[in-house]
Scaffold this active site. Structure first.
Site, short mmCIF file in Angstrom:
data_model
loop_
_atom_site.label_atom_id
_atom_site.label_comp_id
_atom_site.label_asym_id
_atom_site.label_seq_id
_atom_site.Cartn_x
_atom_site.Cartn_y
_atom_site.Cartn_z
N SER A 64 27.86 47.79 56.41
CA SER A 64 27.22 47.03 55.34
C SER A 64 25.70 47.11 55.44
O SER A 64 25.14 47.30 56.52
CB SER A 64 27.64 45.56 55.38
OG SER A 64 29.04 45.43 55.27
N1 SAH Z 1 31.80 44.68 59.13
C1 SAH Z 1 31.67 46.12 59.05
C2 SAH Z 1 31.75 46.59 57.62
C3 SAH Z 1 32.78 47.65 57.48
S1 SAH Z 1 33.31 48.03 55.86
C4 SAH Z 1 30.44 46.61 59.77
O1 SAH Z 1 29.64 45.78 60.25
O2 SAH Z 1 30.26 47.81 59.93
C5 SAH Z 1 34.83 47.15 55.75
C6 SAH Z 1 35.90 47.51 56.74
O3 SAH Z 1 37.06 46.76 56.36
C7 SAH Z 1 36.32 48.98 56.75
O4 SAH Z 1 36.18 49.50 58.03
C8 SAH Z 1 37.80 48.93 56.31
O5 SAH Z 1 38.60 49.90 56.95
C9 SAH Z 1 38.19 47.52 56.73
N2 SAH Z 1 39.37 46.98 56.05
C10 SAH Z 1 39.73 47.08 54.75
N3 SAH Z 1 40.91 46.46 54.52
C11 SAH Z 1 41.32 45.96 55.72
C12 SAH Z 1 42.47 45.23 56.16
N4 SAH Z 1 43.47 44.90 55.35
N5 SAH Z 1 42.54 44.88 57.47
C13 SAH Z 1 41.56 45.21 58.34
N6 SAH Z 1 40.46 45.90 57.98
C14 SAH Z 1 40.33 46.27 56.70
#
Ligand code: SAH
Length: 213
Positions: A64
């Site tokens: 993000s």
């Molecule tokens: N908090 C992260 C942002 C990653 S983007 C950071 O600091 O880098 C969002 C993430 O949510 C992705 O890696 C995606 O794979 C994950 N995601 C999406 N749906 C999900 C689910 N049902 N359970 C767990 N993770 C999920």
């Protein structure tokens, strides 16, 4: 991996940018000022790590934008020792910010390669307050519930009731909700059966998907 004076200087400027954009929680700004974001990116992006932008992290996901991390963390109002569930570990950066605030962090990721990489990074940085799980975030983490705080970092079509149920009474859930674009909602649990919703504006996230990869 090194954290040079140049990186530290870039980080200071990023914190100034976040302050100008309206982030006012000094604890959040200090955590972002302290944490080397370039450790959480692929080497190719190291040059740009302190720009206020999202970047690809593999598996079609992104880390993000720092403003979004700061905004969500500020809304979460984390206190030391609180139990915090993060859905969407991704790079691990957001979880590390929460750990620096003194939270006990439980973070869930559905993509195995991302889960493994983040876990390794937490070990390398000696961030002991974080536990990672390769799970489907739609289910939350029932064996560790309830949580004082829950943060979702992927765009959900609707608010999963499972997550609302895993909050303590008085607990907060911060979650972006919507299909193409999301509204940043903060949900407060008032009792066993009552939740209140606040709207904190538009954001854009990768989708919250069901199941695991
Ligand atoms: N908090 C992260 C942002 C990653 S983007 C950071 O600091 O880098 C969002 C993430 O949510 C992705 O890696 C995606 O794979 C994950 N995601 C999406 N749906 C999900 C689910 N049902 N359970 C767990 N993770 C999920």
């Amino acid at each position: 991996m090194q954290d040079t004076y140049r990186h530290q200087g870039q980080r200071k400027r990023l914190v100034d940018t976040l302050r100008k954009k309206g982030i006012h929680d000094e604890r959040v700004l200090a955590a972002i000022g302290q944490l080397p974001r370039h450790f959480f990116l692929e080497e190719a992006f190291e040059e740009w790590a302190y720009q206020d932008k999202p970047f690809p992290i593999g598996c079609e996901q992104t880390i993000s934008q720092p403003y979004t991390v700061a905004f969500q963390t500020q809304l979460l109002e984390v206190e030391k020792r609180q139990k915090v569930l993060e859905v969407g570990t991704g790079s691990g950066y957001q979880a590390a910010v929460l750990a620096l605030l003194g939270a006990r962090v439980f973070t869930i990721e559905r993509h195995r390669p991302l889960y493994l990489r983040a876990q390794k990074m937490f070990r390398q940085l000696d961030l002991r307050g974080i536990r990672c799980y390769h799970r489907d975030g739609y289910l939350g983490l029932p064996e560790m519930a309830p949580f004082d705080r829950i943060i979702v970092t992927a765009g959900a079509p609707t608010v999963p009731f499972t997550l609302k149920e895993q909050l303590t009474i008085g607990g907060l859930l911060v979650i972006p909700v919507g299909e193409e674009q999301q509204r940043m909602l903060r949900i407060i649990r008032h009792s066993e059966t009552e939740w209140e919703e606040e709207d904190h504006g538009d954001f854009r996230f990768v989708p919250f998907l069901p199941g695991m990869e």
